[in-house]
Design a protein around this motif. Sequence first.
Motif, mmCIF file in Angstrom:
data_model
loop_
_atom_site.group_PDB
_atom_site.id
_atom_site.type_symbol
_atom_site.label_atom_id
_atom_site.label_comp_id
_atom_site.label_asym_id
_atom_site.label_seq_id
_atom_site.Cartn_x
_atom_site.Cartn_y
_atom_site.Cartn_z
ATOM 1 N N VAL A 141 0.862 -1.179 0.000
ATOM 2 C CA VAL A 141 0.000 0.000 0.000
ATOM 3 C C VAL A 141 0.897 1.227 0.000
ATOM 4 O O VAL A 141 1.735 1.384 0.889
ATOM 5 C CB VAL A 141 -0.944 0.035 1.219
ATOM 6 C CG1 VAL A 141 -1.824 1.281 1.167
ATOM 7 C CG2 VAL A 141 -1.814 -1.211 1.272
ATOM 8 N N CYS A 142 0.756 2.053 -1.014
ATOM 9 C CA CYS A 142 1.552 3.266 -1.132
ATOM 10 C C CYS A 142 3.052 2.981 -1.047
ATOM 11 O O CYS A 142 3.815 3.723 -0.422
ATOM 12 C CB CYS A 142 1.142 4.297 -0.085
ATOM 13 S SG CYS A 142 -0.534 4.923 -0.291
ATOM 14 N N GLY A 143 3.459 1.879 -1.668
ATOM 15 C CA GLY A 143 4.870 1.537 -1.704
ATOM 16 C C GLY A 143 5.380 0.806 -0.482
ATOM 17 O O GLY A 143 6.558 0.434 -0.420
ATOM 18 N N ILE A 144 4.515 0.562 0.500
ATOM 19 C CA ILE A 144 4.907 -0.150 1.719
ATOM 20 C C ILE A 144 4.540 -1.618 1.565
ATOM 21 O O ILE A 144 3.352 -1.972 1.462
ATOM 22 C CB ILE A 144 4.212 0.440 2.953
ATOM 23 C CG1 ILE A 144 4.592 1.912 3.130
ATOM 24 C CG2 ILE A 144 4.579 -0.359 4.208
ATOM 25 C CD1 ILE A 144 3.843 2.604 4.244
ATOM 26 N N ALA A 145 5.535 -2.488 1.546
ATOM 27 C CA ALA A 145 5.291 -3.922 1.403
ATOM 28 C C ALA A 145 4.637 -4.469 2.664
ATOM 29 O O ALA A 145 5.032 -4.133 3.782
ATOM 30 C CB ALA A 145 6.602 -4.641 1.131
#
Length: 314
Positions: A147-151
Motif C-alpha cells: 500500500v503506497c509503496g509499503i510492502a
Amino acid sequence: MSDNDVSGTGSEATTGFSSGEELSLRGWDHAYSGKVRDLYVPAGESLATTPRILVVASDRVSAFDHVLEPGIPGKGALLTRLSLWWFDQLDVPNHLVPDDLRPEAIPEAVADRAMLVANLDMFPVECVVRAYLSGSGWLEYQESQSVCGIALPVGLRDGDKLPEPIYTPAWKAPFGEHDENITFERTVELVGLEVATKLRDLSLSIFTDAAAIAAQRGVILADTKFEFGADRETGVITLADEVLTSDSSRYWDAEAYAAGTTPATKMLSFDKQIVRNWLSTNWNKQGTPPVLPADIVAQTSARYRELIERMLGK
C-alpha cells in the motif's frame, strides 16, 4: 484517500462546487463550497487573504468522489461536535480560533455545525494512517501486496490488522479528479523532505493517541486521514479541516470485530460504510449515483449518533 473523501479548506480555494449551500449569514460572505463543507469569510474580505474562515458542515454525504442525495439529517452538527471533541483531546496545534481571540461571532443559525478557524496555507497531501487493511488499501494490496509503496505480509484479508500502523498518503486532486494514493517519496517531491517527514511523524503520533482513546470506549480506529497547513504567521504545521470524524475515518465495534464479524459489513462500521456498501451493490460508478433509500439514510444517521454516544459518553 479516495474511499474516505472529504473536502479541505484553504487548498480548495481555486475551484467551486455547484451543489454548495449558500446561506445568508449576517456579517459573512459565502466563498466556496466543497463536497461536504461550505466556507464563509468576513463580509468584504477574500478567501485568499482573510485571516479567519467560518467552516460550515452540511448534511451532504459523499462517496466515491460523488455527492449523494439525499443528505444525512443532522450529519453536519454531529461531525462538527465530534471534531471539536477530538481537537480538545489531542495535544497538537489546530486551526480553531480560541474564544478569547475571536473578533467575529459564529452566527446562531449555524452555531451547532460551524467552526471559526485560522486560514492556513494547506499542504496538498491527505495524511492517511491505516492500522487495518480495508478500503482502497485493500484494493491496492490485492494487486501489489503493498500500500503506497509499503510492502505488507502475504496472505492478509480484508479487515486484517496490520503489524503496525502505516502512513499511506494521498495527493489531493483538483475538483473533478480522483485523489490518488502516493508514496512517501512523492510527498517529498510535493512539499520537501522536512515537511513530508513532519507530516508523517505527526500523523502516526496523533493516530496512536486517538486509537488508544477509542479503544477505551470499545471502538477500533481502523484508519483515518488528517490534513495539515502552515500557520501564515509562524509557519507551524497545524492540524486542520475535520478530524477523526465518521466521514474521514473507519470506526469498528471492537466486540464485533473480536467475534469475527466481517469488517466490511454494514453492521460493524460507525461511519459511512453503509452508504458505500449500498452503492457498490446498486451502482456501477458510471454517471449520476442513484438516490439513497430512506433506510440507508436512517441506518447511517444511527451509526453516526452511536459513535458520538460511545466517544463522548452522551
